[in-house]
Design a protein around this motif. Sequence first.
Motif, mmCIF file in Angstrom:
data_model
loop_
_atom_site.group_PDB
_atom_site.id
_atom_site.type_symbol
_atom_site.label_atom_id
_atom_site.label_comp_id
_atom_site.label_asym_id
_atom_site.label_seq_id
_atom_site.Cartn_x
_atom_site.Cartn_y
_atom_site.Cartn_z
ATOM 1 N N GLN A 133 0.830 -1.206 0.000
ATOM 2 C CA GLN A 133 0.000 0.000 0.000
ATOM 3 C C GLN A 133 0.864 1.256 0.000
ATOM 4 O OE1 GLN A 133 -2.435 -0.622 3.487
ATOM 5 N NE2 GLN A 133 -4.157 -1.342 2.270
ATOM 6 N N ARG A 134 1.896 1.246 0.820
ATOM 7 C CA ARG A 134 2.786 2.410 0.902
ATOM 8 C C ARG A 134 3.465 2.665 -0.446
ATOM 9 N NH1 ARG A 134 5.235 0.945 5.038
ATOM 10 N NH2 ARG A 134 6.992 -0.138 4.103
ATOM 11 N N MET A 174 1.954 9.540 -5.824
ATOM 12 C CA MET A 174 2.400 10.895 -5.488
ATOM 13 C C MET A 174 3.623 11.298 -6.303
ATOM 14 S SD MET A 174 1.727 11.576 -1.438
ATOM 15 C CE MET A 174 2.746 10.245 -0.813
ATOM 16 N N ASP A 175 4.522 10.351 -6.546
ATOM 17 C CA ASP A 175 5.721 10.671 -7.330
ATOM 18 C C ASP A 175 5.360 10.992 -8.777
ATOM 19 O OD1 ASP A 175 7.284 10.320 -5.110
ATOM 20 O OD2 ASP A 175 7.952 8.299 -5.644
ATOM 21 N N ARG A 176 4.396 10.259 -9.333
ATOM 22 C CA ARG A 176 3.962 10.565 -10.707
ATOM 23 C C ARG A 176 3.312 11.936 -10.777
ATOM 24 N NH1 ARG A 176 2.400 5.241 -11.078
ATOM 25 N NH2 ARG A 176 0.219 5.739 -10.745
ATOM 26 N N VAL A 177 2.494 12.260 -9.771
ATOM 27 C CA VAL A 177 1.871 13.580 -9.727
ATOM 28 C C VAL A 177 2.948 14.655 -9.617
ATOM 29 C CG1 VAL A 177 0.430 15.116 -8.340
ATOM 30 C CG2 VAL A 177 -0.325 12.775 -8.781
ATOM 31 N N SER A 178 3.965 14.432 -8.798
ATOM 32 C CA SER A 178 5.051 15.402 -8.639
ATOM 33 C C SER A 178 5.761 15.639 -9.966
ATOM 34 C CB SER A 178 6.062 14.909 -7.594
ATOM 35 O OG SER A 178 5.507 14.931 -6.305
ATOM 36 N N GLU A 179 6.010 14.564 -10.697
ATOM 37 C CA GLU A 179 6.680 14.698 -11.990
ATOM 38 C C GLU A 179 5.839 15.530 -12.952
ATOM 39 O OE1 GLU A 179 7.329 10.682 -13.117
ATOM 40 O OE2 GLU A 179 8.867 10.327 -11.588
ATOM 41 N N SER A 181 7.798 11.610 -0.227
ATOM 42 C CA SER A 181 6.920 11.790 -1.381
ATOM 43 C C SER A 181 5.864 12.846 -1.118
ATOM 44 C CB SER A 181 6.240 10.459 -1.740
ATOM 45 O OG SER A 181 7.172 9.514 -2.208
ATOM 46 N N ARG A 182 5.324 12.844 0.101
ATOM 47 C CA ARG A 182 4.275 13.793 0.462
ATOM 48 C C ARG A 182 4.805 15.221 0.491
ATOM 49 N NH1 ARG A 182 2.341 11.981 5.730
ATOM 50 N NH2 ARG A 182 3.957 13.311 6.617
ATOM 51 N N GLU A 224 4.965 20.672 -1.680
ATOM 52 C CA GLU A 224 5.753 21.860 -2.011
ATOM 53 C C GLU A 224 5.532 22.280 -3.457
ATOM 54 O OE1 GLU A 224 10.459 23.275 -2.185
ATOM 55 O OE2 GLU A 224 9.892 21.465 -1.093
ATOM 56 N N LEU A 225 5.465 21.297 -4.352
ATOM 57 C CA LEU A 225 5.267 21.606 -5.775
ATOM 58 C C LEU A 225 3.876 22.182 -6.026
ATOM 59 C CD1 LEU A 225 7.003 18.459 -7.292
ATOM 60 C CD2 LEU A 225 7.730 20.835 -7.615
ATOM 61 N N ILE A 226 2.870 21.624 -5.359
ATOM 62 C CA ILE A 226 1.509 22.132 -5.544
ATOM 63 C C ILE A 226 1.400 23.559 -5.009
ATOM 64 C CG2 ILE A 226 -0.916 21.819 -4.921
ATOM 65 C CD1 ILE A 226 -0.328 18.791 -4.774
#
Length: 214
Positions: free
Chosen positions: A67-68, A75-80, A129-130, A135-137
């Motif tokens: 799950q983790r 989250m990493d894909r969203v960050s990219e 990841s969080r 920070e990016l958002i």
Amino acid sequence: METATVAQRKVPRPRADALRNRERIVAAGREMFVEFGAEVPLDEIARRAGIGNATLYRNFPDRAALQREVVCSVMDRVSEQVEQMLAETGDAFEALSRFVHASADERIGALCPMLSEAFDENHPDLVASRERVEELIETLMGRARTAGQLRPDVAVGDLMIAISQLTRPLPGTACPNMDRFVHRHLQLFLDGLRAPARSELPGAAATMEDLRRA
């Protein structure tokens, strides 16, 4: 110096097929967590990934570990994606809108129920990841706010609550049936974020700290 080099050479690199198996497990886990919930049998995830149970448990000793990894990978894909948007020039609010719709495609709302009391939210991988995505958002929202396109009384927490709620499947419904409504409702929400604001919001803006305390 030579000794260190020899020691480094003795560290085995993961085989390509082992990496592929791990990626297939994570992809299958994400699909099945979205479709059936956090308690889907791990044997079923292994079957969908096309690997044996032993291979799954060799990579992920328990459900929490898988799950983790699934949550971190999303989250990493969203960050990219956000990093790519920040690297582009153009309409700041349009970039924010693209992020919101991309987050829906990642099924963020469907994965939220996995963040239960039994989930270790302080695990170093999850925290890293969080913090990266938050920070990016914030940077993405700050750009739209500076451009005078985003109303000033909303924060990252407000955005994430809305994305989570608007993209979370209703109990007893299959995710594919929701697709035709999700992006429509997200666009209505985005229109409400535009400056100048047409109403005064009750209460204070929600921060990510507020969400974690809740």
